[in-house]
Design a protein around this motif. Sequence first.
Motif, PDB file in Angstrom:
ATOM      1  N   HIS A  88    -142.721   1.002 -52.940  1.00 26.90           N
ATOM      2  CA  HIS A  88    -141.743  -0.075 -53.116  1.00 26.90           C
ATOM      3  C   HIS A  88    -142.347  -1.418 -52.707  1.00 26.90           C
ATOM      4  O   HIS A  88    -142.343  -1.777 -51.531  1.00 26.90           O
ATOM      5  N   LYS A 125    -135.288   1.458 -61.594  1.00 17.79           N
ATOM      6  CA  LYS A 125    -134.602   0.815 -60.474  1.00 17.79           C
ATOM      7  C   LYS A 125    -133.339   0.136 -60.968  1.00 17.79           C
ATOM      8  O   LYS A 125    -133.354  -0.516 -62.013  1.00 17.79           O
ATOM      9  N   ASP A 168    -141.186  -2.256 -49.027  1.00 20.36           N
ATOM     10  CA  ASP A 168    -140.316  -3.248 -49.682  1.00 20.36           C
ATOM     11  C   ASP A 168    -140.856  -4.659 -49.448  1.00 20.36           C
ATOM     12  O   ASP A 168    -140.098  -5.575 -49.135  1.00 20.36           O
ATOM     13  N   HIS A 210    -142.899  -5.703 -54.233  1.00 16.49           N
ATOM     14  CA  HIS A 210    -142.636  -6.745 -55.226  1.00 16.49           C
ATOM     15  C   HIS A 210    -143.829  -7.695 -55.196  1.00 16.49           C
ATOM     16  O   HIS A 210    -143.891  -8.594 -54.368  1.00 16.49           O
ATOM     17  N   HIS A 230    -134.722   1.565 -49.457  1.00 20.50           N
ATOM     18  CA  HIS A 230    -134.479   0.843 -48.202  1.00 20.50           C
ATOM     19  C   HIS A 230    -133.160   1.179 -47.491  1.00 20.50           C
ATOM     20  O   HIS A 230    -132.338   0.300 -47.252  1.00 20.50           O
TER      21      HIS A 230
HETATM   22 ZN    ZN Z   1    -137.179  -4.233 -52.947  1.00 23.96          ZN
END
Ligand code: ZN
Length: 453
Positions: free
Chosen positions: A58, A145, A310, A60, A237
Motif C-alpha cells: 500500500h 481499491k 500507506d 501512493h 489501514h
Molecule cells: Zn492509502
Amino acid sequence: MTELVIRGGNVITPQGAVIADIAVDEGRISAVAPELPGAAREIDAHGLTVLPGLIDIHVHFNEPGRTDWEGSATGSHALAASGGTVFFDMPLNSSPCTVGPVEFDQKRTVLERSSITDFGLWGGIVPGNRGALAELAARGVIGFKAFMADSGLPEFPRCDDRTLYEGMREAARLQLPVAVHAEDEELISKLASGAISVGRTGIRDFLDSRPVTAEVMAIQRASKLAAETRVKLHIVHVSSGSGVAAALEARARGVDISIETCPHYLFFTEEDMERIGALAKCAPPLRNASERQDLWTALMHDQVDVVASDHSPAPPEMKRDANFFRVWGGIAGVQSTLAVLLAAGHRDRGLPLPRVAELTAAWPARRFGLAHKGGIAVNNEADLVLVDVSASYKLREYSLLQRHRMSPYIGKDFFGVVRQTLLRGQSIFAEGKIVAASMGRFVSATDNEPRTV
Ligand SMILES: [Zn+2]
C-alpha cells in the motif's frame, strides 16, 4: 560456480531462524545451508539478520502526473533503504488514476523506467468504470481499491453502495480482491461539516469528526456486501482494535476478509497527532492509547495479516493550513515500516522475527499470488534485507530518500539498521546509499513463471 553466497547470517526462513549461508544463482535462491562452497561474489552477513525483502502492498507514489508529490524513483529508493523490494501502487493519486486499461498501461510503462524495486499495481473501482475491471484484470492488477469515504481527490470519487456491490461481484468473477478504505461517509462528512460550520477547525475537531465507530460501521457494511458477493475483501489501514474486532466477526461468519494496519497506528496515538500536527494527519486518524494497545494485542495474536506503509506524501505547501480539515492527509512513512516493527514490535513487545517476515513479505506474497517471492526458500527470488538488529539509531531528516523529507518519525529512536537490500540477488541499497540503476519489474498474480528480461 555459484554467483553469490551470503555468509553466516541469522536467516529468517518460513521454518524459523537458522544460522546459514544463502546461495544465489540467476537471481534465485539456490541453497540455504551452512558452509556452502565458495562463489564468484560473497557477502559477509555474520552478526546480521537476513529477512525476506518487504512487500509494501500500500503506497501512493503518484506517478505519472504527480511526481512533484513523490514519484516512483524517490519512493522506491526510500523503500529499498528500509529493506523493501516490492511495492503495490494505489490507483490514486497518480494522474490519471488507474481506473482503466489506458491509464494502467501508462503507469506500468513509466514505473518500469523509474522504479528500483519490483512493483504491482492496484486498479480502482469508481462509479462508472465497472466495464473496465475485466481489462484491468487481464493486464495483471493485484486487486481493486474502492473508497467508502471521500478520497480527497475529485477524479477518484467514492463508491456508493450500488457501485461497491456491483464492483465486488465483478471482482469476485475475476477472482481478485477488493480493498476498501472503510469509514462511514455519512457519519464523518456530517460531523466534519457540523464542526466547520461553527468554526471548530483544529486538530482535536478533526479527530472528533472521524470516530472509531465510523470505521467499524464501514467494515461491517463492506463485510455484508462481501458475504453476498463472495469477493475476497481486504480492509486497508485498519486504525483500531475495534476495527480488527469487526473484521474478525465477519471472518468468523465465513467472509474471506484480510486485515492491514500501518506502522503509524502502531507507533503513534492521537496525542502525538495533536503535538506533531500536519505531518501526522491521516485518515482514519491516529487513535487513543487504548485502541492502539488493542491493535497491538491483535497483531501479537496473529489477528492482523499485514503491515503496510500507506506512504501518502504531498508537497510541503499542502501540509500548511490554519484549518486542519484542509491540510492534506497522509503520512509519508515508507522508510519506517521495518523500523517500527523491529523497535516497537520485536524489541519492545517481543514480536518474533519470523512474524515480522510473515507480516511484511510472506503473507502479501500468498494473498496476492506472487510466485517465488515473500520468503527465504530455495527457488524463490533472492529479495533479501540484511539488518543489524544490535544497532540503534535516531532517524535523521537527511537519511530519508523520499522526495519531501517530511515524516513524523524524524527524531525518533529506532533499532535495527538496514545494511543492505538485494533485489533478485543484486544489491540495490548498501551502507546508506542506492547502489543500482532502476531495475524494477512489474509483478502480478498471474505471473507464475520466471520472467525473461
Ligand atoms: Zn492509502
